[in-house]
Motif scaffolding. Structure first.
Motif, PDB file in Angstrom:
ATOM      1  N   ASP A 111       0.841  -1.192   0.000  1.00 19.93           N
ATOM      2  CA  ASP A 111       0.000   0.000   0.000  1.00 19.93           C
ATOM      3  C   ASP A 111       0.879   1.246   0.000  1.00 19.93           C
ATOM      4  N   GLY A 112       0.258   2.427   0.057  1.00 19.34           N
ATOM      5  CA  GLY A 112       0.997   3.676  -0.066  1.00 19.34           C
ATOM      6  C   GLY A 112       1.907   3.991   1.098  1.00 19.34           C
ATOM      7  N   ASN A 113       1.791   3.258   2.186  1.00 17.66           N
ATOM      8  CA  ASN A 113       2.659   3.446   3.350  1.00 17.66           C
ATOM      9  C   ASN A 113       3.688   2.330   3.499  1.00 17.66           C
ATOM     10  N   THR A 156       1.796   0.087  -6.252  1.00 15.96           N
ATOM     11  CA  THR A 156       1.087   0.519  -5.050  1.00 15.96           C
ATOM     12  C   THR A 156      -0.398   0.326  -5.271  1.00 15.96           C
ATOM     13  N   VAL A 157      -1.040  -0.388  -4.362  1.00 16.18           N
ATOM     14  CA  VAL A 157      -2.487  -0.585  -4.415  1.00 16.18           C
ATOM     15  C   VAL A 157      -3.121   0.382  -3.427  1.00 16.18           C
ATOM     16  N   ASN A 158      -4.010   1.226  -3.936  1.00 18.42           N
ATOM     17  CA  ASN A 158      -4.589   2.296  -3.155  1.00 18.42           C
ATOM     18  C   ASN A 158      -5.872   1.870  -2.447  1.00 18.42           C
ATOM     19  N   ASP A 159      -6.239   2.627  -1.410  1.00 14.69           N
ATOM     20  CA  ASP A 159      -7.412   2.297  -0.613  1.00 14.69           C
ATOM     21  C   ASP A 159      -8.704   2.318  -1.414  1.00 14.69           C
ATOM     22  N   TYR A 203      -4.759   1.452  -8.491  1.00 18.22           N
ATOM     23  CA  TYR A 203      -3.363   1.096  -8.281  1.00 18.22           C
ATOM     24  C   TYR A 203      -2.464   2.032  -9.076  1.00 18.22           C
ATOM     25  N   THR A 204      -1.199   2.072  -8.668  1.00 17.82           N
ATOM     26  CA  THR A 204      -0.187   2.906  -9.317  1.00 17.82           C
ATOM     27  C   THR A 204       1.006   2.036  -9.689  1.00 17.82           C
ATOM     28  N   LEU A 205       1.424   2.136 -10.932  1.00 19.58           N
ATOM     29  CA  LEU A 205       2.642   1.456 -11.370  1.00 19.58           C
ATOM     30  C   LEU A 205       3.833   2.352 -11.019  1.00 19.58           C
ATOM     31  N   ASN A 206       4.734   1.847 -10.219  1.00 21.05           N
ATOM     32  CA  ASN A 206       5.849   2.656  -9.728  1.00 21.05           C
ATOM     33  C   ASN A 206       7.069   2.565 -10.635  1.00 21.05           C
ATOM     34  N   GLN A 207       8.090   3.328 -10.293  1.00 20.16           N
ATOM     35  CA  GLN A 207       9.280   3.401 -11.133  1.00 20.16           C
ATOM     36  C   GLN A 207       9.934   2.032 -11.306  1.00 20.16           C
ATOM     37  N   GLU A 208       9.829   1.175 -10.288  1.00 19.29           N
ATOM     38  CA  GLU A 208      10.378  -0.170 -10.413  1.00 19.29           C
ATOM     39  C   GLU A 208       9.676  -0.946 -11.530  1.00 19.29           C
TER      40      GLU A 208
END
Length: 498
Positions: free
Chosen positions: A360-362, A383-386, A390-395
């Motif tokens: 998650d975001g934390n 990152t899976v949001n509440d 979801y967000t695809l991160n730099q990785e």
């Protein structure tokens, strides 16, 4: 996109011997393009050589190095929990995300990840501390993989349904059962050598259990981070000689039990001991180990060469590095590409893998009380949001660029191999380049290989001047193509006769 890929292939194979670049994927430093496929009305042709560009990439397909197994991340209990919650909350988003991560279809808008690392028992990203046999019992009569949370297996089944046969699973214990250690607990401690045979049986039963659930184990490490003793999380000190003894016992069990294909991988810890621990373990049990694995948290990537030079016939894997919350996106992309996705492969790794696949975001959930990944915390590949998004991160973008260069062109076909490449020209220092060759499997295409480049252009103006593309010539078999690499990451490929 699939239709266009088929059209491109037909056009390519109908042009006698012509080498053309049609397929280019770009991620720009300002995020104006994120793993975006470029659209071309005409291809970039390889022609007779002329003047070189600001940089000059020379591809040498006569020099072939290691096979590449793929790119991926760890499916921890926490990652599975986060993904399972997304499935319950927003099933459409869940399946879209798994497709973006694992869909192997040629030309699909996905990273086509092909490797997963799964902890055997609890890690610092688990809801509780557990092993597969918590009862003190050298017969292991209580052994069960179902000690793991149910959502781990459900998520793994779903991933396999997307990734198919190209998925490779590496399993790694963070600790032996607590009763096999001087701490008497999963948290910290030192392995007791009197349990060498029992622990080898425990690891064998783990591989067997995965197979019974429908998951072949590609590789197993004897211990995650064997020089890390942390009393707040599952961990264990295990010296190199004892690791080698366990590996010898396990190799015999695997071979006699029908799992001769499962690789045993040594060490699974930081670069800074590459010349020591894994070399000692492998020399103690040379025939048991296929190779060694490395993490990024100590030392530098070039230290992989210390291991390769000592054990040139053994394989090398890069299996863990974590993103950190709240860091700069472009700085992370640059480091991840230069050090891991391009860098670790250039130092003979067959893989590049990050830590948690999803959080998650934390940077949660974590094992209660674990001291790792604190202040500010670890970031997942996604990152899976509440709210069920979801967000695809730099990785993710770093992995996608590497993976698309080496995944099979044909269903069931071979993965890529690293080949020779050098960079000249007066701006050669602005480009970091990996080059790969992927063979074919279908009978009508046996004479054509795919040749791929993964290029980092980090001329971003950080040291003065302005961010600008690098006009580059690409030399291949006495022919030359020209392309202007934008600031960011580019993956491109062409086809040529074998």
């Amino acid at each position: 996109m699939i239709a266009r890929a088929v059209y491109t292939s037909l056009l390519l194979f109908s042009s006698a011997g012509a080498q053309q670049i049609w397929d280019i994927w770009v991620t720009e430093y300002d995020q104006s393009a994120l793993f975006q496929r470029q659209t071309w009305s005409t291809p970039i042709n390889f022609v007779s050589p002329g003047d070189i560009g600001q940089a000059d990439i020379v591809v040498d397909d006569g020099t072939v190095y290691q096979d590449i197994d793929g790119f991926g991340a760890a499916l921890t209990d926490s990652s599975a929990q986060i993904l399972s919650s997304l499935k319950s909350q927003n099933s459409g988003a869940y399946w879209n995300l798994l497709g973006s991560l694992f869909d192997p279809t040629d030309g699909a808008d996905s990273a086509a990840l092909s490797m997963l690392r799964v902890p055997l028992g609890a890690s610092d990203f688990s809801p509780y501390a557990y092993s597969y046999n918590d009862e003190e019992d050298t017969s292991l009569s209580e052994f069960s993989l179902d000690a793991a949370p149910w959502y781990l297996w459900n998520t793994l089944y779903d991933i396999k349904s997307i990734a198919g046969g190209q998925l490779k699973i590496i399993v790694s214990p963070w600790s032996a059962p607590g009763w096999m250690k001087d701490s008497g607990s999963m948290l910290g401690g030192t392995f007791l050598g009197q349990y060498t045979d029992t622990y080898a049986q425990y690891l064998f039963k783990s591989v067997q259990g995965f197979a019974n659930k429908g998951f072949g184990v590609y590789g197993i490490t004897i211990q995650n981070e064997p020089e890390n003793n942390n009393p707040t999380l599952p961990s264990m000190l295990l010296d190199a000689d004892t690791e080698a003894n366990i590996a010898s016992k396990l190799r015999s069990l695997l071979d006699n039990g029908g799992f001769g294909y499962t690789k045993i991988i040594a060490y699974d810890h930081n670069w800074d001991q590459a010349a020591n621990y894994p070399v000692q373990a492998i020399n103690d049990a040379y025939d048991a180990f296929t190779g060694a694995a490395f993490h990024c948290y100590g030392g530098s990537v070039d230290q992989q060469m210390s291991f390769h030079n000592a054990e040139a016939s053994k394989e090398l894997y890069f299996t863990e590095c974590s993103g950190t919350l709240y860091t700069d996106w472009w700085s992370d992309i640059k480091w991840n590409m230069d050090t891991l996705v391009i860098g670790s492969l250039s130092y003979f790794s067959r893989s590049a893998m990050f830590w948690n696949l999803a959080l998650d975001g934390n940077g949660n959930p974590k094992l209660p009380g674990a001291s790792s990944c604190n202040n500010p915390g670890c970031r997942g590949v996604v990152t899976v949001n509440d709210d069920g998004s979801y967000t695809l991160n730099q990785e993710y973008y770093a992995l996608a660029h590497g993976s698309r260069a080496i995944v099979p062109k044909d269903p069931g076909g071979p993965f890529g191999q690293r080949i020779g490449v050098s960079v000249g020209g007066y701006l050669n220092y602005e480009l970091q380049v990996g080059a790969y060759k992927t063979g074919r499997s279908t009978s009508e295409n046996t004479d054509w290989n795919r040749y791929s480049l993964v290029v980092l252009n980090w001329q971003d103006g950080a040291n003065g001047g302005s961010a600008s593309p690098v006009q580059t010539t690409i030399k291949f078999r006495d022919q030359q193509a020209t392309y202007s690499f934008p600031v960011g990451v580019t993956t491109l490929w062409w086809f040529a006769e074998n």
